[in-house]
Design a protein around this motif. Structure first.
Motif, PDB file in Angstrom:
ATOM      1  N   THR A 220      -5.274  50.929  55.257  1.00  8.99           N
ATOM      2  CA  THR A 220      -6.243  49.829  55.173  1.00  8.99           C
ATOM      3  C   THR A 220      -7.502  50.141  55.974  1.00  8.99           C
ATOM      4  N   GLU A 221      -7.362  50.847  57.103  1.00  6.25           N
ATOM      5  CA  GLU A 221      -8.548  51.244  57.871  1.00  6.25           C
ATOM      6  C   GLU A 221      -9.370  52.261  57.090  1.00  6.25           C
ATOM      7  N   TYR A 222      -8.707  53.178  56.427  1.00  7.39           N
ATOM      8  CA  TYR A 222      -9.405  54.187  55.632  1.00  7.39           C
ATOM      9  C   TYR A 222     -10.154  53.540  54.478  1.00  7.39           C
ATOM     10  N   ILE A 223      -9.516  52.602  53.806  1.00  8.62           N
ATOM     11  CA  ILE A 223     -10.172  51.907  52.693  1.00  8.62           C
ATOM     12  C   ILE A 223     -11.367  51.114  53.195  1.00  8.62           C
ATOM     13  N   GLU A 224     -11.243  50.480  54.350  1.00 15.61           N
ATOM     14  CA  GLU A 224     -12.371  49.731  54.909  1.00 15.61           C
ATOM     15  C   GLU A 224     -13.546  50.651  55.250  1.00 15.61           C
TER      16      GLU A 224
ATOM     17  N   ILE B  37     -15.155  51.699  51.648  1.00 17.27           N
ATOM     18  CA  ILE B  37     -15.242  50.631  50.645  1.00 17.27           C
ATOM     19  C   ILE B  37     -16.587  50.642  49.924  1.00 17.27           C
ATOM     20  N   TRP B  38     -17.656  50.984  50.608  1.00 16.89           N
ATOM     21  CA  TRP B  38     -18.984  51.023  49.989  1.00 16.89           C
ATOM     22  C   TRP B  38     -19.052  52.107  48.922  1.00 16.89           C
ATOM     23  N   LEU B  39     -18.237  53.136  49.058  1.00 17.35           N
ATOM     24  CA  LEU B  39     -18.215  54.228  48.091  1.00 17.35           C
ATOM     25  C   LEU B  39     -17.185  53.980  46.989  1.00 17.35           C
ATOM     26  N   LEU B  40     -16.157  53.244  47.320  1.00 18.08           N
ATOM     27  CA  LEU B  40     -15.059  53.014  46.390  1.00 18.08           C
ATOM     28  C   LEU B  40     -15.462  52.133  45.208  1.00 18.08           C
TER      29      LEU B  40
END
Length: 169
Positions: free
Chosen positions: A63-67, A70-73
């Protein structure tokens, strides 16, 4: 000139008109198909956003990695959804057009693949909208796919019956 809303209404409620639309310019047909693709993409992206914003697992590192990214995802997810939806819809239309050619041969009607492709691109409207509805209702994907195939083939049979007959020699 034919507008897209009229094409949508006619493809939903007047299946006999689908045969007349075989003469539409391919550009208008492709615009209509891309409107359907956009609807599917937007719906899928909203589902994706709801899934990412509410993680179902409690893995802290993930979840920290996704946060962090997130702007790129989000932009890449939207582009990927759009591309895959486009490929899937165009392949489905092409397969239905081939089935439509078989139906034309059985009904002894005159038509070419390009005409049936245009007819099939309008005939998938019900199955596309129902797939969105069934996804919201969380119906089994197998059941929703079978219902979509059945509806589309019925619409192709109705439209094919309105194609001109092959003259007897």
């Amino acid at each position: 000139m034919m507008n897209h809303f009229k094409l949508l209404i006619d493809s939903l409620f007047y299946p006999k008109k689908l045969a007349a639309y075989r003469l539409l310019p391919i550009g208008k047909t492709l615009q209509y198909v891309f409107i359907l693709v956009s609807a599917i993409t937007i719906f899928s992206f909203i589902q994706f956003l709801m899934g990412v914003s509410d993680p179902s697992t409690n893995i802290q590192g993930l979840t920290e990695y996704i946060e962090d990214i997130i702007w790129l995802l989000y932009p890449f997810a939207f582009i990927l959804l759009f591309l895959t939806s486009t490929v899937v819809i165009f392949v489905r239309i092409s397969i239905y057009a081939f089935v439509g050619i078989v139906i034309l041969k059985i009904l002894n009607r005159r038509g070419e693949y390009r005409h049936m492709w245009r007819t099939a691109s309008l005939a998938i409207t019900w199955s596309t909208l129902l797939s969105i509805l069934f996804s919201m209702l969380q119906l089994s994907s197998t059941v929703s796919t079978m219902i979509g195939i059945l509806i589309t083939i019925i619409l192709l049979v109705v439209a094919s019956a309105k194609y001109p007959k092959i003259p007897k020699k």
